[in-house]
Design an enzyme around this catalytic site. Sequence first.
Site, PDB file in Angstrom:
ATOM      1  N   GLN A 128       0.622  -1.194   0.006  1.00 33.18           N
ATOM      2  CA  GLN A 128       0.019  -0.085  -0.093  1.00 33.18           C
ATOM      3  C   GLN A 128       0.937   1.281  -0.086  1.00 33.18           C
ATOM      4  OE1 GLN A 128      -1.484  -1.051   4.155  1.00 33.18           O
ATOM      5  NE2 GLN A 128      -1.474   1.302   4.418  1.00 33.18           N
ATOM      6  N   CYS A 134      -5.334   0.561   3.369  1.00 37.49           N
ATOM      7  CA  CYS A 134      -5.388  -0.958   3.622  1.00 37.49           C
ATOM      8  C   CYS A 134      -6.942  -1.532   3.629  1.00 37.49           C
ATOM      9  CB  CYS A 134      -5.028  -1.163   5.238  1.00 37.49           C
ATOM     10  SG  CYS A 134      -6.006   0.149   6.421  1.00 37.49           S
ATOM     11  N   HIS A 265      -6.129  -1.140  11.391  1.00 42.16           N
ATOM     12  CA  HIS A 265      -5.444  -1.614  10.037  1.00 42.16           C
ATOM     13  C   HIS A 265      -6.413  -2.870   9.612  1.00 42.16           C
ATOM     14  CE1 HIS A 265      -2.430  -2.343   7.066  1.00 42.16           C
ATOM     15  NE2 HIS A 265      -2.186  -3.846   7.679  1.00 42.16           N
ATOM     16  N   ASN A 286      -1.378  -9.363   4.483  1.00 41.32           N
ATOM     17  CA  ASN A 286      -1.195  -8.079   4.761  1.00 41.32           C
ATOM     18  C   ASN A 286      -0.743  -7.084   3.356  1.00 41.32           C
ATOM     19  OD1 ASN A 286      -1.038  -5.685   6.405  1.00 41.32           O
ATOM     20  ND2 ASN A 286       0.813  -6.085   7.299  1.00 41.32           N
TER      21      ASN A 286
END
Length: 320
Positions: A128, A134, A265, A286
């Site tokens: 990102q 995110c 997150h 992630n």
Amino acid sequence: MQLLIIFAAILVAVNATTDEEHWLEFQRTENKAYSDPSEKVRRFGVFQNNLRIIEKHNARYHQGLESYFLGVTSFADWTDEEYLDLLNFQDDEIPALNESFHVFAEDLKVADSKDWVVEGAVLPVQNQGKCQSCWAFSVNGALEGQNVIVNKVRIPLSEQQLVDCFHKTCSKGSQRNKALDYIKSNGLQADSSYPYVAKYTHCQYDSKEVILRMKGYKRLSPNEEELKKAVGTLGPISVGINARDLKLYQGGIFNPANCPTNTNHAVLAVGYGTSASGMKYWLLKNTYGVKWGEDGYLRLIRDADNKCGVATRMYYAFLK
């Protein structure tokens, strides 16, 4: 006494040399450049402080006192404050008026382990960058998974479309349910037709380029058993976590002594399992690139009182 002083001076010099070698390697592998010499010196100081944190924690890991280890990630020259600013995201805890909960049957049985990465329903890890996007990767990841499972199609979807046309900024992450509402109304283009640039530009949405539309989405009842049933039967699930202590995570099952359940997150739950030592974990995708964590993934302890808020707010989308 003088010999001890000399030895101490040599030890300091060795440590300094080791830090410098790590620093040079870090700059090379991460392609880091700094605006001026004073900034470079400041960053080296931050980097050294993070090295000491890594060393101290990993000493405990090698003693069997920790279940995860740290390493030099792309954030190794960031302060904690800078990293926490990247995590400037929090889902609204009040459900939207049109938000419905999905609850699985109590007697529903699922497999003891699941890995949608191995099954091909998870697309490659992305980065990102410094954009607080995110949330866009998390909801798109859930939709990409459904597109593979339902339509047998592996096509990366456009996060940039969500940043530019829905959220209209790269700061202060958006609420995932509202992003899903936007997707339901407008559909999504492929990343190839609207590529990610890690910053807000201007909306270039083209309805003729839309390649995926969804019928709807639901929020899961907030507990880990529901998450297991969802991942075990439906596919990858959009979840939020508290990632304040993940700046330097490099591997193992993340199980910090204290991890708040308020989420800052968004990630993608893509599986679950049990380690050789018997520790249950969630497998989370992630958005920090493949050099972070376990090839871009995190294993978070499972069935541990909602550690890091993984089951606090969860969404799945359906295409039909």
